[in-house]
Scaffold this active site. Structure first.
Site, PDB file in Angstrom:
ATOM      1  N   ASN A 125      -4.039   0.843   0.634  1.00  0.00           N
ATOM      2  CA  ASN A 125      -5.136   0.784  -0.336  1.00  0.00           C
ATOM      3  C   ASN A 125      -6.324   1.640   0.081  1.00  0.00           C
ATOM      4  OD1 ASN A 125      -4.163  -0.748  -2.411  1.00  0.00           O
ATOM      5  ND2 ASN A 125      -5.374  -2.563  -1.981  1.00  0.00           N
ATOM      6  N   ASP A 126      -6.967   1.258   1.192  1.00  0.00           N
ATOM      7  CA  ASP A 126      -8.217   1.935   1.527  1.00  0.00           C
ATOM      8  C   ASP A 126      -8.627   1.731   2.980  1.00  0.00           C
ATOM      9  OD1 ASP A 126      -9.308  -0.738   1.534  1.00  0.00           O
ATOM     10  OD2 ASP A 126      -9.640  -0.581  -0.614  1.00  0.00           O
ATOM     11  N   SER A 132     -14.207  -2.162  -7.863  1.00  0.00           N
ATOM     12  CA  SER A 132     -15.338  -3.094  -7.872  1.00  0.00           C
ATOM     13  C   SER A 132     -16.653  -2.390  -7.559  1.00  0.00           C
ATOM     14  CB  SER A 132     -15.107  -4.210  -6.845  1.00  0.00           C
ATOM     15  OG  SER A 132     -13.942  -4.937  -7.151  1.00  0.00           O
ATOM     16  N   ALA A 177      -8.568  -1.490  -6.456  1.00  0.00           N
ATOM     17  CA  ALA A 177      -8.983  -2.566  -5.549  1.00  0.00           C
ATOM     18  C   ALA A 177     -10.498  -2.510  -5.318  1.00  0.00           C
ATOM     19  CB  ALA A 177      -8.192  -2.455  -4.241  1.00  0.00           C
ATOM     20  N   TYR A 178     -10.934  -2.464  -4.072  1.00  0.00           N
ATOM     21  CA  TYR A 178     -12.362  -2.507  -3.736  1.00  0.00           C
ATOM     22  C   TYR A 178     -13.130  -1.359  -4.393  1.00  0.00           C
ATOM     23  CZ  TYR A 178     -16.447  -3.028  -0.581  1.00  0.00           C
ATOM     24  OH  TYR A 178     -17.695  -3.202  -0.055  1.00  0.00           O
ATOM     25  N   ASP A 235      -1.162  -9.517  -3.699  1.00  0.00           N
ATOM     26  CA  ASP A 235      -1.317  -8.132  -3.267  1.00  0.00           C
ATOM     27  C   ASP A 235      -1.552  -7.992  -1.763  1.00  0.00           C
ATOM     28  OD1 ASP A 235      -0.820  -6.633  -5.552  1.00  0.00           O
ATOM     29  OD2 ASP A 235      -2.844  -6.915  -6.330  1.00  0.00           O
TER      30      ASP A 235
END
Length: 282
Positions: free
Chosen positions: A143-144, A189, A185-186, A69
């Site tokens: 993503n972020d 979590s 993703a993060y 990824d």
């Protein structure tokens, strides 16, 4: 067909997968563009052209990347800049963004025939702006964008405005602003929800929030966020897990939707839920 190939050669399985991939492209009479640094790995062949990465993407019809990824995210941002669709081939483990597994290279013939769909994913832009209004840093994120503490281990205070109005104050280790793609993703979590990639939105998730209210917040994609901190020169911004950049005292981080979109090639008919269930079971 002309293909720009971006392998992450540092991954254990990537060299072998890439060699199999090149054999498949050769049999399909595909012209492959590779970065000059890979010449020592793959040698001189009639169907391989060596240029720098940006020229390769400019010259191709599609981009193919091999790795995990992290590799896919970097390649997606490069491809989005040039408006080219991307196929991700998994040589890692989870690889939520993979369009094909390494055992499915025979399906490349469908792409050469043009028998595939594409799926567009929204991206964010993150900008650090100092007290005088000068732009110190700017990056696109698939993503972020993460604002977090650096240095001493202590809680930081964060204030978030949305469209010039106060939205939330946090005492936390940081805050994650993610796209739907980044929701797995993060943010996941840190306790955030999973958002289907086709639902354009922005997801705000605090990290280790010192509060009874520590839930994620989902907001409209046309929102403009401004994040301020009181971390005395120890706050940083990281986009898509890349190297963190210092946020000076008094500066803000502005986050909004990007005018670029990543475009992923889909050959198989599996849905987002199919992929999620398969990857989460590993």
């Amino acid at each position: 067909m002309k293909v720009a190939l971006i392998p992450n050669i540092t991954r254990q399985n990537t060299p072998d997968v890439t060699k199999e991939l090149l054999k498949e492209f050769q049999s399909l009479k595909v012209t492959v563009f590779l970065d000059e640094s890979f010449k020592t790995y793959f040698g001189d062949c009639d169907y391989i052209k060596y240029c720098n990465v940006e020229e390769n993407i400019q010259n191709c019809e599609i981009v193919v990347t091999v790795g995990g990824d992290g590799t896919f995210i970097k390649s997606a941002k490069l491809s989005a800049e040039k408006g080219k669709p991307l196929l991700c081939i998994n040589a890692g483990k989870l690889a939520y963004l993979a369009g094909l597994e390494s055992s499915e290279l025979s399906l490349l013939s469908e792409i050469v025939k043009g028998d595939f769909k594409t799926e567009k994913r929204m991206m964010l832009t993150a900008t650090i702006i100092d007290k005088s209004g000068e732009i110190l840093y700017h990056s696109n994120c698939l993503n972020d964008a993460v604002v977090s503490r650096s240095g001493n281990i202590r809680i930081m205070k964060l204030s978030i405005n949305c469209n010039d109005a106060p939205l939330m104050d946090y005492s936390a280790d940081g805050v994650i602003v993610s796209t739907p793609t980044g929701s797995t993703a993060y943010s996941l979590s840190a306790g955030g929800p999973v958002i289907e990639p086709q639902i354009d939105s922005m997801l705000i998730t605090p990290v280790c929030c010192h509060s009874f209210f520590s839930r994620s917040v989902v907001i409209r994609p046309d929102s403009v966020l401004e994040i301020a901190h009181d971390n005395s020169g120890e706050a940083v911004l990281s986009c898509d897990g890349e190297e963190a950049v210092l946020i000076p005292d008094g500066a803000i981080v502005k986050i909004e939707i990007s005018d670029k979109k990543a475009e992923f090639i889909k050959v198989k008919n599996d849905t987002f839920i199919d992929i999620l269930n398969k990857k989460m079971s590993k």
